[in-house]
Motif scaffolding. Structure first.
Motif, PDB file in Angstrom:
ATOM      1  N   LEU A  25       0.839  -1.184   0.115  1.00  0.00           N
ATOM      2  CA  LEU A  25       0.739  -0.450   0.318  1.00  0.00           C
ATOM      3  C   LEU A  25       0.629   1.318  -0.028  1.00  0.00           C
ATOM      4  CD1 LEU A  25      -2.911  -1.137   2.673  1.00  0.00           C
ATOM      5  CD2 LEU A  25      -2.477  -1.404  -0.412  1.00  0.00           C
ATOM      6  N   ARG A  26       2.067   0.653   0.387  1.00  0.00           N
ATOM      7  CA  ARG A  26       2.752   2.501   0.771  1.00  0.00           C
ATOM      8  C   ARG A  26       3.643   2.135  -0.586  1.00  0.00           C
ATOM      9  NH1 ARG A  26       5.122   0.005   6.034  1.00  0.00           N
ATOM     10  NH2 ARG A  26       3.437   0.989   7.987  1.00  0.00           N
ATOM     11  N   PHE A  31      -3.076   5.497  -3.162  1.00  0.00           N
ATOM     12  CA  PHE A  31      -3.075   4.673  -1.145  1.00  0.00           C
ATOM     13  C   PHE A  31      -1.526   6.105  -0.352  1.00  0.00           C
ATOM     14  CE2 PHE A  31      -4.594   1.401  -2.486  1.00  0.00           C
ATOM     15  CZ  PHE A  31      -6.032   1.055  -2.190  1.00  0.00           C
ATOM     16  N   GLY A  32      -2.116   7.073   0.173  1.00  0.00           N
ATOM     17  CA  GLY A  32      -1.266   8.138   0.819  1.00  0.00           C
ATOM     18  C   GLY A  32      -0.643   7.373   2.223  1.00  0.00           C
ATOM     19  N   ALA A  43      -4.926   2.473   5.870  1.00  0.00           N
ATOM     20  CA  ALA A  43      -4.564   2.760   4.359  1.00  0.00           C
ATOM     21  C   ALA A  43      -5.816   3.780   3.933  1.00  0.00           C
ATOM     22  CB  ALA A  43      -4.214   1.906   3.165  1.00  0.00           C
ATOM     23  N   TYR A  44      -4.889   4.960   3.631  1.00  0.00           N
ATOM     24  CA  TYR A  44      -5.471   6.441   3.144  1.00  0.00           C
ATOM     25  C   TYR A  44      -6.023   6.118   1.707  1.00  0.00           C
ATOM     26  CZ  TYR A  44      -7.392  11.033   2.645  1.00  0.00           C
ATOM     27  OH  TYR A  44      -8.168  12.237   2.077  1.00  0.00           O
ATOM     28  N   THR A  71      -8.528  -3.016  -6.032  1.00  0.00           N
ATOM     29  CA  THR A  71      -7.107  -2.437  -5.881  1.00  0.00           C
ATOM     30  C   THR A  71      -6.119  -3.364  -4.754  1.00  0.00           C
ATOM     31  OG1 THR A  71      -8.089  -0.599  -7.127  1.00  0.00           O
ATOM     32  CG2 THR A  71      -5.848  -0.015  -6.052  1.00  0.00           C
ATOM     33  N   ILE A  72      -6.199  -3.074  -3.344  1.00  0.00           N
ATOM     34  CA  ILE A  72      -5.397  -3.373  -2.629  1.00  0.00           C
ATOM     35  C   ILE A  72      -5.124  -5.099  -2.865  1.00  0.00           C
ATOM     36  CG2 ILE A  72      -5.807  -4.289   0.105  1.00  0.00           C
ATOM     37  CD1 ILE A  72      -7.727  -2.369   0.502  1.00  0.00           C
TER      38      ILE A  72
END
Length: 106
Positions: A25-26, A31-32, A43-44, A71-72
């Motif tokens: 995610l990073r 994702f932020g 996760a944002y 997406t994740i």
């Protein structure tokens, strides 16, 4: 009927390794901030301006943003493949012209 009611949905996601999930995610551009706690990951998601919470085999999302779970899942799968490929000294290449398709080359 209150106008400030928040509806959330959850989607199944069995992520075996939270560190791989957090790294996935990073490194994903959608994702932020990513926060890891003892039980999961939050996760944002920048395009929807919403937080996704992943834990206990579920992705919790606001109603109408269920596509974020895909997406994740794709980000997690790609990162897991990269980790295993690196462990066994394989190279990961994208297949030209085919979205979300990878090829392992030694």
């Amino acid at each position: 009927m209150p106008c400030d009611t928040v509806q959330r949905n959850s989607v199944r996601l069995e992520a075996a390794n939270l560190d791989i999930l957090a790294n996935a995610l990073r490194s994903h551009p959608e994702f932020g901030d990513v926060v890891v706690n003892g039980n999961g990951v939050s996760a944002y998601h920048k395009p929807t301006a919403q937080w996704a919470t992943i834990g206990a085999g579920r992705v919790s999302l606001y109603a109408g943003t269920e596509y974020v779970a895909d997406t994740i899942k794709q980000a997690y799968t790609r990162e897991a493949i990269n980790v295993v490929a690196k462990k066994y000294d394989w190279n990961v290449e994208e297949v030209p012209g085919e979205a979300n398709r990878l090829r392992l080359v030694r």
